[in-house]
Design a protein around this motif. Structure first.
Motif, mmCIF file in Angstrom:
data_model
loop_
_atom_site.group_PDB
_atom_site.id
_atom_site.type_symbol
_atom_site.label_atom_id
_atom_site.label_comp_id
_atom_site.label_asym_id
_atom_site.label_seq_id
_atom_site.Cartn_x
_atom_site.Cartn_y
_atom_site.Cartn_z
ATOM 1 N N ALA A 100 0.827 -1.206 0.000
ATOM 2 C CA ALA A 100 0.000 0.000 0.000
ATOM 3 C C ALA A 100 0.861 1.257 0.000
ATOM 4 N N THR A 101 1.984 1.213 0.706
ATOM 5 C CA THR A 101 2.871 2.369 0.764
ATOM 6 C C THR A 101 3.576 2.602 -0.567
ATOM 7 N N GLU A 102 3.987 1.531 -1.227
ATOM 8 C CA GLU A 102 4.684 1.656 -2.507
ATOM 9 C C GLU A 102 3.795 2.264 -3.583
ATOM 10 N N GLY A 103 2.518 1.935 -3.585
ATOM 11 C CA GLY A 103 1.606 2.472 -4.591
ATOM 12 C C GLY A 103 1.502 1.585 -5.808
ATOM 13 N N MET A 104 0.350 1.651 -6.490
ATOM 14 C CA MET A 104 0.073 0.807 -7.650
ATOM 15 C C MET A 104 0.681 1.402 -8.913
ATOM 16 N N LEU A 105 0.548 0.688 -10.020
ATOM 17 C CA LEU A 105 1.007 1.192 -11.308
ATOM 18 C C LEU A 105 0.366 2.543 -11.609
ATOM 19 N N GLY A 106 1.181 3.479 -12.087
ATOM 20 C CA GLY A 106 0.678 4.813 -12.380
ATOM 21 C C GLY A 106 0.870 5.799 -11.257
ATOM 22 N N SER A 107 1.303 5.328 -10.092
ATOM 23 C CA SER A 107 1.427 6.217 -8.931
ATOM 24 C C SER A 107 2.736 7.003 -8.906
ATOM 25 N N GLY A 108 3.667 6.651 -9.776
ATOM 26 C CA GLY A 108 4.949 7.355 -9.830
ATOM 27 C C GLY A 108 5.772 6.872 -11.003
ATOM 28 N N ASP A 149 -5.132 4.918 -3.044
ATOM 29 C CA ASP A 149 -6.367 4.745 -2.268
ATOM 30 C C ASP A 149 -7.580 5.242 -3.054
ATOM 31 N N ILE A 150 -7.410 6.368 -3.747
ATOM 32 C CA ILE A 150 -8.507 6.917 -4.537
ATOM 33 C C ILE A 150 -8.869 5.962 -5.677
ATOM 34 N N LYS A 151 -7.854 5.414 -6.348
ATOM 35 C CA LYS A 151 -8.123 4.499 -7.462
ATOM 36 C C LYS A 151 -8.805 3.224 -6.981
ATOM 37 N N ALA A 152 -8.476 2.777 -5.783
ATOM 38 C CA ALA A 152 -9.133 1.588 -5.236
ATOM 39 C C ALA A 152 -10.616 1.862 -5.008
ATOM 40 N N MET A 153 -10.944 3.041 -4.478
ATOM 41 C CA MET A 153 -12.350 3.395 -4.279
ATOM 42 C C MET A 153 -13.070 3.549 -5.612
ATOM 43 N N TYR A 203 -9.198 5.125 -19.263
ATOM 44 C CA TYR A 203 -8.426 6.085 -18.468
ATOM 45 C C TYR A 203 -8.655 5.863 -16.976
ATOM 46 N N SER A 204 -9.869 5.488 -16.628
ATOM 47 C CA SER A 204 -10.217 5.363 -15.209
ATOM 48 C C SER A 204 -9.735 4.058 -14.592
ATOM 49 N N LEU A 205 -9.714 2.962 -15.370
ATOM 50 C CA LEU A 205 -9.456 1.650 -14.786
ATOM 51 C C LEU A 205 -8.229 0.944 -15.380
ATOM 52 N N GLY A 206 -7.588 1.542 -16.365
ATOM 53 C CA GLY A 206 -6.477 0.875 -17.041
ATOM 54 C C GLY A 206 -5.325 0.521 -16.124
ATOM 55 N N ASP A 207 -4.919 1.444 -15.252
ATOM 56 C CA ASP A 207 -3.807 1.173 -14.336
ATOM 57 C C ASP A 207 -4.148 0.042 -13.371
ATOM 58 N N TYR A 208 -5.352 0.072 -12.852
ATOM 59 C CA TYR A 208 -5.762 -0.967 -11.897
ATOM 60 C C TYR A 208 -5.778 -2.334 -12.579
ATOM 61 N N TRP A 209 -6.328 -2.402 -13.802
ATOM 62 C CA TRP A 209 -6.424 -3.691 -14.486
ATOM 63 C C TRP A 209 -5.032 -4.225 -14.819
ATOM 64 N N ALA A 210 -4.131 -3.327 -15.204
ATOM 65 C CA ALA A 210 -2.756 -3.745 -15.472
ATOM 66 C C ALA A 210 -2.101 -4.278 -14.203
ATOM 67 N N GLN A 211 -2.410 -3.665 -13.070
ATOM 68 C CA GLN A 211 -1.863 -4.143 -11.796
ATOM 69 C C GLN A 211 -2.300 -5.577 -11.526
#
Length: 421
Positions: A79-87, A287-291, A390-398
């Protein structure tokens, strides 16, 4: 009737407990089955929910850590490291962490170290489809015994009808099935393998078999942005009284305000001081992308919560979001019963503790193409997913990234026969 929810990795038994009455209201006859009725054409179904191999309350469960403390520490780091797209270096960090996890978890499972064969070779969807044959046969056997006991309480002219209605069709029990999300993939796999055993199947939120197993075909998130477009529309229609994130200017203005706030949090996470009930937290873009992901998946339930949380954040109040984030952590302090029984005993583990790891075990066994991607090949797939949504691409790639470094191979894989009879 067999019912299973999404995943892979999600438990189906809990959903049967929670949603069983609603399902019966949908599929059953309108009359009350407890009342004496002259008609025998009314239908009443037993709702059977089950946990696929390795998931939920099955034993042994998929476990990748020697104890709950190790798992909790790992997940807090994730959670601290962040998902794809976070940095800018998010891919490198997530890639390395996933390799570290899977290089061990895919080879041996912490809950079955003493077994002759690794359980990871036996948690794929094909074998769960075969398990379903056993489930419906055992249900038929139980139904017949119930009918034999019940007929003793009825008049003689009703006896034969009861016995016939509850008779076990040994080796020929038909499947009545309702599957959601991954449950549709499981239902389709069953129908491909055993087309003569399907009576009726409802596939709700269909997963494309070719895309899931082989990686070819239309992306599953192609329409995700269209769903999220409704957030602005519904918020505008509800107005300030019904949508906390409402602003003047219409749906486009609301949507633009959302993206601006998300970008703001991406550039600067929000620190939140400790409270009497939790320690300090940092609310991040991840956290925002998870919600947002939950809101897209279940908009009628989660759009109001997303509007409320984003409104609070827009006003500088990150405390509710921090409380919500903290509530998703699980405690790692073992009870006395857990200490005596062992770290992954029933006394210690909860059904939801291993859902992410059960998902990887099933997905990576089914979709072997995901386990062989190089980082460059993954980057191409990631770019395609963010272009699709745009909204879900990073999450799905994760989620697709979860198979990096996975070594276990299914002993009995599903190799095709993509047909529905």
């Amino acid at each position: 009737m067999v019912y299973i929810l999404g995943g892979p990795g999600g438990p189906g038994t809990m959903q049967a407990f929670l949603s069983g009455p609603d399902l019966q209201q949908i599929v059953d006859a309108e009359g009350d089955p407890s009342e004496t009725r002259e008609s025998t054409v009314d239908k009443y179904f037993d709702i059977i929910g089950f946990d696929p191999r390795g998931a939920g309350s099955t034993t042994p469960p998929v476990m990748c850590f020697p104890d709950p403390v190790s798992q909790r520490n790992w997940e807090l780091q994730v959670a601290t490291e962040g998902m794809l797209g976070s940095g800018w270096d998010a891919l490198q960090r997530n890639w390395q962490r996933t390799e570290a996890l899977n290089s061990g978890c895919s080879v041996y499972d912490m809950s079955s170290l003493e077994t002759d064969e690794p359980m990871m070779s036996f948690v794929n969807t094909r074998l769960v489809a075969e398990d379903m044959l056993t489930i419906i046969e055992r249900h038929g056997e139980w139904r017949e015994k119930q009918g034999q006991a019940a007929h003793k309480c009825h008049e003689s002219d009703e006896t034969q009808a009861i016995l016939e209605r509850t008779r076990w069709h040994r080796g020929e029990e038909p499947l009545l099935y309702w599957g959601r999300s991954y449950g549709t993939l499981l239902g389709s796999t069953f129908a491909s393998l055993f087309p003569d055993r399907v009576n009726r199947a409802v596939l709700d939120g269909v997963v494309d078999m070719f895309k899931y197993y082989q990686g070819t075909g239309k992306s599953a998130i192609t329409d995700a942005d269209a769903i999220f477009e409704r957030f602005g529309q519904y918020c505008n229609e509800a107005g300030l009284a019904g949508c906390p994130f409402y602003i003047d200017g219409g749906a486009d203005a609301i949507k633009e305000a959302y993206w601006q706030l998300e970008k703001q949090i991406l550039n600067a996470s929000i620190p939140v001081m400790a409270s009497a009930l939790r320690g300090p937290e940092v609310v991040t873009w991840t956290d925002i992308k998870a919600m947002q992901r939950v809101a897209i998946y279940q908009p009628l339930l989660a759009f109001p919560l997303l509007a409320r949380r984003m409104n609070e954040l827009s006003k500088g109040n990150a405390v509710p979001a921090a409380d919500f984030k903290h509530g998703n952590h699980f405690g790692a302090c073992p009870s006395n019963a857990c200490s005596r029984a062992g770290p992954w005993s029933a006394e210690c583990a909860r059904a939801q503790d291993n859902e992410l790891y059960a998902m990887s075990a099933i997905l990576c066994s089914d979709a072997e193409f995901l386990t062989t991607l190089s980082m460059e090949e993954f980057k191409i797939m990631w770019d395609e997913l963010t272009a699709d949504s745009y909204s879900l691409g990073d999450y799905w790639a994760q989620m697709q990234l979860s198979c990096v470094g996975w070594k276990a191979k299914p002993k009995y894989p599903f190799r095709g026969m993509f047909r529905i009879a």
